[in-house]
Design a protein around this motif. Structure first.
Motif, short mmCIF file in Angstrom:
data_model
loop_
_atom_site.label_atom_id
_atom_site.label_comp_id
_atom_site.label_asym_id
_atom_site.label_seq_id
_atom_site.Cartn_x
_atom_site.Cartn_y
_atom_site.Cartn_z
N HIS A 43 0.63 -1.23 0.11
CA HIS A 43 0.09 -0.12 0.10
C HIS A 43 0.55 1.82 -0.06
O HIS A 43 0.51 2.31 -0.27
CB HIS A 43 -0.67 0.14 1.01
N ALA A 44 2.02 1.20 0.77
CA ALA A 44 2.75 2.44 0.52
C ALA A 44 3.65 2.52 -0.64
O ALA A 44 3.88 3.41 -1.04
CB ALA A 44 3.67 2.15 2.03
N THR A 45 3.57 2.09 -0.76
CA THR A 45 4.39 1.72 -2.59
C THR A 45 3.24 2.50 -3.16
O THR A 45 3.72 2.88 -4.71
CB THR A 45 4.30 0.62 -3.30
N PHE A 46 2.31 2.41 -3.73
CA PHE A 46 1.10 2.78 -4.64
C PHE A 46 1.70 4.13 -4.15
O PHE A 46 1.96 4.93 -5.58
CB PHE A 46 -0.63 2.59 -3.76
N PRO A 47 1.61 5.46 -3.57
CA PRO A 47 1.80 6.45 -3.41
C PRO A 47 3.05 7.11 -4.93
O PRO A 47 3.29 7.95 -5.48
CB PRO A 47 1.72 7.18 -2.43
N GLY A 48 3.71 6.34 -4.29
CA GLY A 48 5.28 6.12 -5.10
C GLY A 48 5.15 5.92 -6.30
O GLY A 48 5.75 6.78 -7.37
N VAL A 49 4.85 4.80 -6.67
CA VAL A 49 4.14 4.07 -8.38
C VAL A 49 3.66 5.13 -8.55
O VAL A 49 3.34 6.28 -10.17
CB VAL A 49 3.79 3.72 -8.37
N VAL A 50 2.51 5.81 -8.27
CA VAL A 50 1.29 7.01 -8.83
C VAL A 50 2.71 8.40 -8.92
O VAL A 50 2.26 9.03 -10.16
CB VAL A 50 0.59 7.34 -7.79
N ALA A 98 -4.19 6.11 1.34
CA ALA A 98 -4.94 7.02 0.42
C ALA A 98 -4.67 8.27 0.29
O ALA A 98 -4.95 9.11 -0.49
CB ALA A 98 -5.70 7.54 2.18
N LEU A 99 -3.06 8.55 0.14
CA LEU A 99 -2.12 9.78 -0.39
C LEU A 99 -1.59 9.29 -2.02
O LEU A 99 -2.35 9.79 -2.36
CB LEU A 99 -0.62 9.43 0.45
N GLY A 100 -1.86 7.79 -2.56
CA GLY A 100 -1.97 7.52 -4.42
C GLY A 100 -3.02 7.82 -4.41
O GLY A 100 -3.12 8.13 -5.06
N ALA A 101 -4.14 7.44 -3.60
CA ALA A 101 -5.80 7.62 -4.20
C ALA A 101 -6.35 9.99 -4.55
O ALA A 101 -6.46 10.29 -5.55
CB ALA A 101 -6.30 7.52 -2.91
N ALA A 102 -5.11 10.31 -3.23
CA ALA A 102 -5.25 11.63 -3.42
C ALA A 102 -4.68 12.37 -4.27
O ALA A 102 -4.98 13.04 -4.96
CB ALA A 102 -4.53 12.03 -1.88
N LEU A 103 -2.90 11.91 -4.57
CA LEU A 103 -2.64 12.06 -6.18
C LEU A 103 -2.68 11.77 -7.10
O LEU A 103 -2.82 12.59 -7.93
CB LEU A 103 -0.65 11.42 -5.97
N VAL A 104 -3.69 9.92 -7.01
CA VAL A 104 -4.69 9.72 -8.50
C VAL A 104 -5.78 11.33 -9.05
O VAL A 104 -6.25 11.70 -9.58
CB VAL A 104 -5.21 9.05 -8.51
N ALA A 105 -6.28 11.56 -7.40
CA ALA A 105 -7.41 12.39 -7.81
C ALA A 105 -7.44 14.39 -8.04
O ALA A 105 -8.40 14.53 -8.72
CB ALA A 105 -7.87 12.66 -6.90
#
Length: 274
Positions: A43-50, A98-105
């Protein structure tokens, strides 16, 4: 046409490499009971990838950077008295996603590519992804083979390892970072969410058959590769998401192993009666 020009051929090569890589680190994840940490890491990898995708840089670099922060943080917290590392890991799990989803938004039209980060898009992997996965597999295999003894010693007997002069914190951090690199590498194949299944399920299935590290590693690798190939076939045969199909195949192998491992126990009373 070159063999590598076919998307399905590249996908087959990728699932074999990714399945083997996930199994190698998965054995240590299962033996050390790091499944919850690995889930938080995905899950923590997700914002970095985004973030890397938005910035137009390599998603591997973004994922490794984000995961390294979590790995170092968990390793530091676990060594401080009075700190609940599990609670901190749980916060990182939800906070990272949540941070990854916020970046996507924040990006108009970017949400269309969200599923490729979450569940993977193995049919779109390119030759560069294959080279990266193969290189990481070779490095991880070499590291885990060379460091097998101290990793096991510090994992199962930290006090004894410290008394013997081992730097337990450094070895723990090495393992956490190795897991992180493997997670980021298999993201194109199964995504950040389903990576946990490919890492944990084959190794957990192998644990039912043996407790010896070499045997567990060999079985986990075979199970991981098999799950990848079965999932890829199911994806092409029934037009389902490849990442989800691979995760389901890995779960099925785990459940089947658990059932078969219990069969002698279940059959023993009946045999005694006869």
């Amino acid at each position: 046409m070159n063999w590598w020009d076919d998307a399905l051929h590249r996908a087959v090569a990728e699932v074999v490499l990714a399945g083997a890589l996930a199994a190698l680190v998965g054995v240590h994840v299962v033996l050390r009971r790091l499944s919850f940490f690995t889930m938080a890491l995905t899950h923590a990898t997700f914002p970095g990838v985004v973030a890397a995708s938005i910035a137009g840089v390599s998603i591997y670099a973004g994922g490794v950077a984000a995961g390294a922060v979590v790995a170092v943080g968990v390793a530091a917290l676990s060594r401080r008295r009075g700190q609940d590392a599990a609670a901190a890991t749980g916060v990182m799990l939800s906070g990272g996603f949540a941070l990854g989803a916020a970046l996507v938004a924040t990006q108009n039209g970017f949400s269309r590519d969200l599923s490729s980060f979450l569940v993977g898009s193995i049919l779109t992997v390119g030759p560069g992804d294959l080279v990266t996965t193969a290189a990481v597999l070779a490095v991880v295999a070499a590291v885990l083979t060379a460091c097998a003894r101290p990793l096991l010693f510090t994992g199962f007997d930290p006090a004894g390892a410290r008394a013997a002069g081992f730097a337990t914190g450094a070895w723990d951090l090495l393992l956490l970072l190795t897991i992180q690199v493997a997670v980021v590498t298999i993201v194109p194949a199964v995504g950040t969410i389903l990576a946990l299944a490919l890492i944990v399920a084959p190794a957990a299935a192998a644990r039912f058959w043996s407790s010896r590290l070499p045997v567990m590693t060999a079985l986990a690798t075979a199970f991981g590769v098999t799950a990848g190939l079965i999932g890829l076939y199911a994806s092409s045969r029934w037009n389902v998401a490849a990442g989800a199909a691979i995760a389901l195949a890995a779960t099925a192998i785990l459940l089947l192993s658990a059932l078969l491992a219990r069969m002698p126990v279940l059959l023993r009373p009946r045999a005694a009666e006869s």
